[in-house]
Design a protein around this motif. Structure first.
Motif, mmCIF file in Angstrom:
data_model
loop_
_atom_site.group_PDB
_atom_site.id
_atom_site.type_symbol
_atom_site.label_atom_id
_atom_site.label_comp_id
_atom_site.label_asym_id
_atom_site.label_seq_id
_atom_site.Cartn_x
_atom_site.Cartn_y
_atom_site.Cartn_z
ATOM 1 N N ARG A 227 76.386 -1.087 59.292
ATOM 2 C CA ARG A 227 75.606 -0.678 60.470
ATOM 3 C C ARG A 227 74.258 -1.373 60.541
ATOM 4 O O ARG A 227 73.690 -1.512 61.624
ATOM 5 N N GLN A 228 73.697 -1.725 59.371
ATOM 6 C CA GLN A 228 72.422 -2.439 59.365
ATOM 7 C C GLN A 228 72.252 -3.082 57.998
ATOM 8 O O GLN A 228 72.641 -2.509 56.982
ATOM 9 N N GLU A 234 62.520 -2.290 56.577
ATOM 10 C CA GLU A 234 63.167 -2.474 57.887
ATOM 11 C C GLU A 234 64.114 -1.328 58.196
ATOM 12 O O GLU A 234 64.175 -0.825 59.314
ATOM 13 N N ILE A 235 64.875 -0.926 57.179
ATOM 14 C CA ILE A 235 65.845 0.154 57.384
ATOM 15 C C ILE A 235 65.113 1.457 57.729
ATOM 16 O O ILE A 235 65.525 2.213 58.608
ATOM 17 N N ALA A 240 68.491 0.782 63.234
ATOM 18 C CA ALA A 240 69.252 0.218 64.348
ATOM 19 C C ALA A 240 70.018 1.275 65.130
ATOM 20 O O ALA A 240 70.452 1.028 66.248
ATOM 21 N N SER A 241 70.201 2.432 64.535
ATOM 22 C CA SER A 241 70.998 3.453 65.216
ATOM 23 C C SER A 241 70.625 4.832 64.694
ATOM 24 O O SER A 241 69.965 4.978 63.657
ATOM 25 N N VAL A 244 71.870 5.357 61.050
ATOM 26 C CA VAL A 244 71.017 4.800 59.988
ATOM 27 C C VAL A 244 69.762 5.650 59.830
ATOM 28 O O VAL A 244 69.344 5.976 58.712
#
Ligand code: ADP
Ligand code: MG
Length: 369
Positions: A227-228, A234-235, A240-241, A244
């Motif tokens: 997913r990322q 960054e995570i 990204a969703s 996450v």
């Protein structure tokens, strides 16, 4: 000094997965696609954590790289070599899997030295002693596997993978059976060893703290897909969703249903939370993600979300308040300064810097920017 007495020169290797897939087929059952086309490009010497919930395909992915499981489609490259056609023993990959049994008749020392002896490494004894000391298991060396606890077996498995100084190292939940203190110490030593020897490493875990503390980059996996893929920062800071955002973060992110309203999102009768960026058009349904660490609590009334304090917990370094949003019946957890404790029943206003408020599509959970 003879050549055999020096450690073999190990050049850190780039590891790439291209469109990697695995479908399990067994008689009388529907085929099951456990890994649905994974791409990963891992730098030489990099430590990547594969993080995801149980059953998402982490172990399957690792076993394919190790050569312990057949590949349904896609490629695995170590350096510039596609290794899909090589047997496990020829891939020069060190593996630490729970299912990878120790030889019962051999002592721990003999188990650790086995692979080295097979390669006529005359330095085997010194290497085994060195790794045992660093993983706090010198006292286990003369025992037989049957006499080890699960945590001890796990450290032996880790030592066996590390002692060969492999160019690529694959570890599946290597610390899961260790008690809290030892887990922290072995985790730190694992990272020191990885930096020292530079093995390109994938460590599988479902523990976000382990992933955040160890990894250069984290691949967040769900239902057979990545997913990322990004640095821990960054995570955490730029998920990204919704998946996450929800999976990474402690305490977990607050997720609230709302409707776009001018420069903010209306959360029912609690009020309008200002957000940055367009997100979606006025009236669109969205999910707001609000990290407890990003919330600010005010005692005055204001242009944001009104709530009532239900519970306040003092955790020494910080306080956690669980508040109920006015008229919405939804709870939000906010992190506060322990110097300013809250009391149950207090009416407060919750704000957050607009750029720290994440918006996700109400339907697919994708990030709206
Ligand atoms: N040999 C197998 N045959 C059929 N299904 C399997 C087999 N091994 C694993 N699976 C299924 O594939 C999915 C992914 O498993 P796994 O890779 O072990 O997940 P994880 O390590 O992320 O917990 C799970 O739904 C699991 O039940
Ligand atoms: Mg697993």
């Amino acid at each position: 000094m003879t050549a055999a007495a020096t450690a073999p020169a190990q050049v850190a290797q780039r590891l790439r997965l291209e469109g990697l897939r695995k479908t399990y087929r067994s008689r009388g059952r529907e085929p099951f696609e456990a890994v649905k086309g994974i791409d990963l490009d891992i730098e030489p010497g990099e430590l990547v954590a594969l993080l995801g919930p149980s059953g998402c395909g982490k172990t399957t992915t690792l076993r394919m790289i190790a050569g312990l499981e057949t590949v349904t489609a896609g490629r695995i490259l170590i350096g510039d070599r596609s290794v899909g056609d090589l047997p496990a023993g020829k891939r020069h990959v060190g593996v630490g899997f729970e299912s990878y049994a120790l030889y019962p008749p051999l002592s721990v020392r003999e188990n650790l030295a086995y692979g080295l002896r097979a390669r006529r490494d005359r330095d085997a004894r010194r290497k085994v002693d060195a790794i045992a000391e660093r993983l706090e298991m010198t006292d286990l060396l003369e025992l037989r596997p049957a006499n080890l606890s699960s945590g001890q077996k796990q450290r032996v498995a880790l030592a066996r993978a590390l002692v060969r100084n492999p160019p690529v190292l694959l570890l599946d939940e290597p610390l899961s059976h260790l008690d809290a203190g030892q887990r922290q110490r072995v985790r730190r030593e694992l990272k020191v060893l990885q930096r020292e020897f530079g093995y390109t490493t994938i460590i599988v875990t479902h523990d976000q703290l382990e992933a955040l503390s160890l990894a250069d980059r984290i691949a967040v996996m769900d239902a057979g897909e990545i997913r990322q893929f990004g640095t821990p920062d960054e995570i955490f800071d730029d998920p990204a969703s919704r998946f996450v955002a929800d999976f990474v973060g402690e305490p977990p992110i607050n997720l609230l249903d709302g409707v776009m309203d001018g420069d903010g999102v209306r959360i029912g009768d609690a009020g309008v939370l200002p957000v940055a960026g367009g997100g979606a058009g006025d009236g669109a349904k969205v999910t707001v993600g609000l990290r407890p660490q990003d919330c600010r609590v005010h005692r005055s009334s204001g242009n944001s979300l009104t709530a009532t304090v239900q519970v306040y917990e003092n955790l020494l370094e910080y306080g956690l308040a669980t508040v109920a949003l006015a008229g919405v019946g939804r709870r939000v957890v906010v992190q506060v300064d322990p110097g300013e404790p809250l009391t149950s029943g207090d009416t407060v206003v919750i704000t957050a810097a607009p750029e720290r408020v994440y918006l996700f599509g109400a339907e697919d959970g994708g990030r709206l920017r």
